[in-house]
Scaffold this motif. Structure first.
Motif, PDB file in Angstrom:
ATOM      1  N   LYS A 299      27.186  46.031 -29.012  1.00 50.23           N
ATOM      2  CA  LYS A 299      27.011  44.481 -28.793  1.00 50.23           C
ATOM      3  C   LYS A 299      27.821  44.052 -27.438  1.00 50.23           C
ATOM      4  O   LYS A 299      27.212  43.277 -26.604  1.00 50.23           O
TER       5      LYS A 299
ATOM      6  N   ASN B 296      21.963  40.110 -22.486  1.00 49.83           N
ATOM      7  CA  ASN B 296      21.651  39.218 -23.604  1.00 49.83           C
ATOM      8  C   ASN B 296      22.158  37.744 -23.369  1.00 49.83           C
ATOM      9  O   ASN B 296      21.999  36.832 -24.218  1.00 49.83           O
TER      10      ASN B 296
ATOM     11  N   GLU C 274      18.739  36.629 -26.781  1.00 46.16           N
ATOM     12  CA  GLU C 274      19.129  38.097 -27.350  1.00 46.16           C
ATOM     13  C   GLU C 274      17.765  38.902 -27.338  1.00 46.16           C
ATOM     14  O   GLU C 274      16.760  38.601 -27.531  1.00 46.16           O
TER      15      GLU C 274
END
Length: 467
Positions: A193, A200, A204
């Protein structure tokens, strides 16, 4: 973040350069010293628009390095991307020897917790094999079960188009991450992530799923695109028979938003490093699991046949015996903006012409060197044929005193040539177009005998006029 990329091929090099571009400390490793030497000397072993400039910037900033030192590469990165080749085995399945060799090295030299990312295109179940191989090496070192030396294996397939890969990576439409739902998986998820956070920021793009689904997704995507191409190629051959224009058909169905225009062009077959082997690998996975993917079996068969369509048009027009004939060929790479010759339609077509005694004057703006290397191997036992294959420096050189022009790759510079010069350079104004670059009516008005894929052939009378 500290990232290691195992493999400096197409996927590995683009991934490494782009991750370094956004600020990561990237270590690229390869077992091929020739590639590493090229990269350390400022070169690039593949052609990809924008890649060389990006590597120049990131190298100057000290954010990317290239080496053959496997131990140093494993020690460097908390995240280890495996981006090595998975060539087709004899049965069509993906050969995982290079993936598993990379995994074994990670287990052998791991100096802490590692997130291992399968970036290579691999069949369902590969992550489990990678985990087992790493576990074997850790056990041999007495580190089995150690939290400090634990691993999480992630599937993160690439969706890069050759010729637009840098832009695809930097502006992805989706990022697929397959990850285990356990403690190690949660650690890996946080690291991935963080790694992909810059992509992002606007919205997203990451799709999290289980590992097997992520592995499957890559094959399913390429199989779908290959299916669209073969579908249109199959229709183009029927269009030839019934007198329809496949370009008009394409516009008619592509305007439906449920269908769209992407990958809906008829031509002389798909090639490259992905579609052929991925279709074969997915079909083989099905067979190994007691299923038959009937559509994909047909997709592959149609594509194989399609690579003969242009040759058959040439033979119908010029005769089976091509001795004394010379053909100009524009385009050698499997698609524009790359020098990739893997499964390129030009290979089958040129070999067929040479086999029938023709000479070929071939031009490609980028792939000449790679084409020379590939054809030297393809024709290693056909010395006489190789003597009749000439790689020229310009598209005009290819035309000189040729009996016809054959277009195989849709490079932009071929889309609007000087047709007056073209007619003057050729012995006869004949074009066989494997990519439907021109309009049959316009070619007829210019007095050019034009043969395309699934498009009407407008007959010319003996003096070159349309009738």
């Amino acid at each position: 973040m500290k990232v290691t990329i195992v493999g400096t091929g197409y996927v590995g090099l683009v991934t490494g350069a782009c991750l370094a571009e956004i600020g990561n400390d990237v270590f690229c490793v390869d077992v091929d010293p020739r590639k590493i030497e090229i990269l350390n000397n400022g070169g690039v072993p593949i052609h990809e628009p924008g890649l060389q400039e990006m590597l120049r910037r990131t190298r100057a900033a000290g954010r990317i390095q290239f080496s053959t030192d496997v131990k140093a590469s494993v020690e460097h990165g908390d995240i280890q991307f495996i981006a090595v080749g998975t060539p087709p085995d004899e049965d069509g399945s993906a050969d995982l020897q290079y993936v598993l060799a990379a995994a074994r090295n990670i287990g052998k030299y791991a100096n802490g917790f590692k997130v291992i990312v399968d970036k290579s295109t691999v069949p369902v179940g590969t992550a489990l094999q990678v985990r087992r191989v790493v576990a074997e090496e850790l056990k041999a070192r007495g580190l089995e079960g150690s939290d400090k030396h634990g691993v999480s294996v992630v599937s993160n397939p690439e969706f890069l188009k050759e010729g637009a890969a840098v832009d695809d990576f930097m502006r992805p439409d989706r990022i697929v991450i397959g990850i285990d739902d356990d403690h190690a998986g949660q650690i890996a998820r946080e690291k991935m992530k963080r790694l992909y956070a810059p992509f992002n920021r606007n919205h997203e793009r990451t799709l999290y799923m289980d590992v097997r689904s992520a592995e499957f997704t890559k094959y399913a995507a390429n199989a779908m695109l290959a299916t669209r191409i073969s579908f249109m190629n199959d229709l183009s051959n029927l269009a030839d028979t019934v007198g329809a224009d496949i370009e008009a058909v394409r516009r008619g169905i592509g305007s439906d938003p449920r269908i769209g225009y992407h990958f809906l062009y008829a031509g002389c077959g798909y090639g490259g490093s992905c579609f052929p082997k991925d279709v074969q690998a997915l079909a083989q996975t099905a067979r190994e699991n007691g299923h038959t993917l009937r559509i994909l079996e047909a997709v592959e068969a149609v594509n194989d046949d399609q690579k003969e369509v242009l040759v058959n048009k040439i033979l119908r027009r010029m005769g089976e015996d091509l001795r004394g004939r010379t053909f100009a060929v524009w385009g050698l790479a499997f698609k524009p903006n790359t020098d990739d010759m893997r499964e390129a339609s030009s290979r089958r077509m040129i070999e067929a012409l040479l086999k029938r005694g023709a000479s070929v004057q071939a031009y490609d703006p980028v792939a000449r060197d790679e084409a020379e290397r590939v054809f030297a191997l393809d024709l290693a036992d056909r010395a006489d044929d190789m003597k009749r294959l000439h790689f020229v420096k310009t598209q005009q050189d290819a035309l000189t005193n040729a009996d016809a022009l054959v277009i195989v790759t849709e490079w932009k510079e071929f889309k609007s040539p000087d047709f007056a010069h073209l007619k003057g350079a050729l012995k006869a104004p004949v074009i066989f177009d494997g990519r439907n670059l021109y309009e049959p009516e316009a070619m007829a008005e210019l007095g050019i005998d034009y043969y395309a894929i699934g498009r009407p052939h407008v007959e010319l009378d003996p003096n070159g006029s349309r009738h």
